[in-house]
Design a protein around this motif. Sequence first.
Motif, PDB file in Angstrom:
ATOM      1  N   ASP A 211       0.829  -1.205   0.000  1.00  0.00           N
ATOM      2  CA  ASP A 211       0.000   0.000   0.000  1.00  0.00           C
ATOM      3  C   ASP A 211       0.864   1.255   0.000  1.00  0.00           C
ATOM      4  N   LYS A 212       1.974   1.183   0.755  1.00  0.00           N
ATOM      5  CA  LYS A 212       2.919   2.296   0.794  1.00  0.00           C
ATOM      6  C   LYS A 212       4.324   1.762   0.606  1.00  0.00           C
ATOM      7  N   THR A 213       5.185   2.582   0.046  1.00  0.00           N
ATOM      8  CA  THR A 213       6.557   2.180  -0.213  1.00  0.00           C
ATOM      9  C   THR A 213       7.514   3.259   0.287  1.00  0.00           C
ATOM     10  N   GLY A 214       8.586   2.789   0.939  1.00  0.00           N
ATOM     11  CA  GLY A 214       9.661   3.686   1.350  1.00  0.00           C
ATOM     12  C   GLY A 214      10.932   3.329   0.598  1.00  0.00           C
ATOM     13  N   PHE A 215      11.658   4.347   0.172  1.00  0.00           N
ATOM     14  CA  PHE A 215      12.913   4.134  -0.558  1.00  0.00           C
ATOM     15  C   PHE A 215      14.081   4.575   0.311  1.00  0.00           C
ATOM     16  N   PHE A 216      14.972   3.624   0.608  1.00  0.00           N
ATOM     17  CA  PHE A 216      16.158   3.898   1.408  1.00  0.00           C
ATOM     18  C   PHE A 216      17.377   4.107   0.513  1.00  0.00           C
ATOM     19  N   MET A 217      18.237   5.027   0.932  1.00  0.00           N
ATOM     20  CA  MET A 217      19.506   5.251   0.251  1.00  0.00           C
ATOM     21  C   MET A 217      20.527   5.724   1.275  1.00  0.00           C
ATOM     22  N   LEU A 218      21.615   4.980   1.420  1.00  0.00           N
ATOM     23  CA  LEU A 218      22.714   5.350   2.316  1.00  0.00           C
ATOM     24  C   LEU A 218      22.227   5.652   3.735  1.00  0.00           C
ATOM     25  N   GLY A 219      21.292   4.815   4.216  1.00  0.00           N
ATOM     26  CA  GLY A 219      20.815   4.950   5.583  1.00  0.00           C
ATOM     27  C   GLY A 219      19.725   5.976   5.796  1.00  0.00           C
ATOM     28  N   GLU A 220      19.303   6.648   4.731  1.00  0.00           N
ATOM     29  CA  GLU A 220      18.244   7.650   4.850  1.00  0.00           C
ATOM     30  C   GLU A 220      16.978   7.180   4.143  1.00  0.00           C
ATOM     31  N   LEU A 221      15.836   7.498   4.718  1.00  0.00           N
ATOM     32  CA  LEU A 221      14.555   7.264   4.061  1.00  0.00           C
ATOM     33  C   LEU A 221      14.281   8.482   3.188  1.00  0.00           C
ATOM     34  N   VAL A 222      14.584   8.363   1.904  1.00  0.00           N
ATOM     35  CA  VAL A 222      14.539   9.537   1.029  1.00  0.00           C
ATOM     36  C   VAL A 222      13.159   9.779   0.444  1.00  0.00           C
ATOM     37  N   GLU A 223      12.297   8.756   0.465  1.00  0.00           N
ATOM     38  CA  GLU A 223      10.938   8.940  -0.023  1.00  0.00           C
ATOM     39  C   GLU A 223      10.021   7.925   0.626  1.00  0.00           C
ATOM     40  N   PHE A 224       8.811   8.357   0.970  1.00  0.00           N
ATOM     41  CA  PHE A 224       7.816   7.454   1.527  1.00  0.00           C
ATOM     42  C   PHE A 224       6.438   7.979   1.160  1.00  0.00           C
ATOM     43  N   SER A 225       5.683   7.199   0.401  1.00  0.00           N
ATOM     44  CA  SER A 225       4.349   7.638  -0.004  1.00  0.00           C
ATOM     45  C   SER A 225       3.534   6.456  -0.478  1.00  0.00           C
ATOM     46  N   ASP A 226       2.299   6.721  -0.908  1.00  0.00           N
ATOM     47  CA  ASP A 226       1.464   5.669  -1.474  1.00  0.00           C
ATOM     48  C   ASP A 226       2.201   5.021  -2.642  1.00  0.00           C
ATOM     49  N   THR A 227       2.119   3.699  -2.682  1.00  0.00           N
ATOM     50  CA  THR A 227       2.866   2.965  -3.704  1.00  0.00           C
ATOM     51  C   THR A 227       2.477   3.394  -5.108  1.00  0.00           C
ATOM     52  N   LYS A 228       1.185   3.499  -5.364  1.00  0.00           N
ATOM     53  CA  LYS A 228       0.743   3.879  -6.722  1.00  0.00           C
ATOM     54  C   LYS A 228       1.300   5.243  -7.097  1.00  0.00           C
ATOM     55  N   LYS A 229       1.292   6.167  -6.148  1.00  0.00           N
ATOM     56  CA  LYS A 229       1.810   7.509  -6.415  1.00  0.00           C
ATOM     57  C   LYS A 229       3.308   7.469  -6.684  1.00  0.00           C
ATOM     58  N   MET A 230       4.025   6.661  -5.899  1.00  0.00           N
ATOM     59  CA  MET A 230       5.476   6.621  -6.049  1.00  0.00           C
ATOM     60  C   MET A 230       5.885   6.082  -7.412  1.00  0.00           C
ATOM     61  N   PHE A 231       5.206   5.042  -7.863  1.00  0.00           N
ATOM     62  CA  PHE A 231       5.637   4.401  -9.109  1.00  0.00           C
ATOM     63  C   PHE A 231       5.061   5.069 -10.355  1.00  0.00           C
ATOM     64  N   ILE A 232       3.970   5.779 -10.194  1.00  0.00           N
ATOM     65  CA  ILE A 232       3.404   6.487 -11.345  1.00  0.00           C
ATOM     66  C   ILE A 232       3.999   7.880 -11.482  1.00  0.00           C
ATOM     67  N   ASN A 233       4.182   8.554 -10.334  1.00  0.00           N
ATOM     68  CA  ASN A 233       4.691   9.925 -10.361  1.00  0.00           C
ATOM     69  C   ASN A 233       5.662  10.119  -9.207  1.00  0.00           C
ATOM     70  N   PRO A 234       6.854   9.488  -9.270  1.00  0.00           N
ATOM     71  CA  PRO A 234       7.784   9.581  -8.138  1.00  0.00           C
ATOM     72  C   PRO A 234       8.255  10.996  -7.873  1.00  0.00           C
ATOM     73  N   GLU A 235       8.339  11.314  -6.592  1.00  0.00           N
ATOM     74  CA  GLU A 235       8.851  12.614  -6.199  1.00  0.00           C
ATOM     75  C   GLU A 235       9.342  12.507  -4.772  1.00  0.00           C
ATOM     76  N   ASN A 236      10.227  13.350  -4.374  1.00  0.00           N
ATOM     77  CA  ASN A 236      10.776  13.302  -3.010  1.00  0.00           C
ATOM     78  C   ASN A 236       9.798  13.924  -2.040  1.00  0.00           C
ATOM     79  N   GLU A 237       8.826  13.104  -1.660  1.00  0.00           N
ATOM     80  CA  GLU A 237       7.824  13.597  -0.723  1.00  0.00           C
ATOM     81  C   GLU A 237       7.645  12.578   0.384  1.00  0.00           C
ATOM     82  N   GLN A 238       7.807  12.986   1.601  1.00  0.00           N
ATOM     83  CA  GLN A 238       7.548  12.104   2.734  1.00  0.00           C
ATOM     84  C   GLN A 238       6.217  12.464   3.333  1.00  0.00           C
ATOM     85  N   THR A 239       5.502  11.416   3.795  1.00  0.00           N
ATOM     86  CA  THR A 239       4.219  11.646   4.438  1.00  0.00           C
ATOM     87  C   THR A 239       4.228  11.028   5.816  1.00  0.00           C
TER      88      THR A 239
END
Length: 239
Positions: A211-239
């Motif tokens: 339902d939601k996906t978080g993207f980790f990079m070098l120990g940081e959570l750089v993005e976390f949002s609804d999965t559909k939103k992330m894969f259709i229109n990825p952007e650096n937005e945390q919720t």
Amino acid sequence: MIEAKNVNFYYGDFHALKGINIVMEVNTVTAFIGPSGCGKSTFLRLFNRMNDLISGCRLEGECLINGKNIYDKSVDVDDLRKEVGMVFQKPNPFPKTIFENVAYGLRVNGISDKEFIRQRVQESLEGAALWDKVKDKLKKSAFELSGGQQQRLCIASALAISPSILLMDEPASALDPISTSKIEELIYALKEKYTIVIVTHNMQQAARVSDKTGFFMLGELVEFSDTKKMFINPENEQT
């Protein structure tokens, strides 16, 4: 509900997790993706305190389940692990029968009622979509099962002690495509009763099951949002 508040985690001097803030809702599937060594499995293991077993580790911040900090001195780690089940990357059944693999956690926790154990084993195997395959083979070795069936057996073993949260660390990475599909179908079905957090290298898998996906990079959570939103229109937005 699972929550991390300003979590920093260290292996000795190595800063493995950096300022993680996240809320994971009840009865949802949250997936964490990112390259190897980015911290996603380390973060997952915080929530059943498996990192406690590694010397030289240090945690800053709070990890909360239903509003309670699970690193508080009053928390019994054994009780926590009854609440938070864990499924690992490779199937790891015990060298026991299929029945005893599922019953093991119940026996360890002091349950001796044979009828209760029998019923709970059946319910857990049904929950893992394995009962119809093994109901006539319960006294057979778990090692006679296929890799995908062994992984579902491990999921049944985790379900037997009635957790509310299920952590999965790349549960399908060692499986063939057909077995992977069955595990994904199972994850989708289980979220009706459990809160599931899964680590995966496979972005397509995250898109299919979470339902939601978080993207980790070098120990940081750089993005976390609804999965559909992330894969259709990825952007650096945390919720």
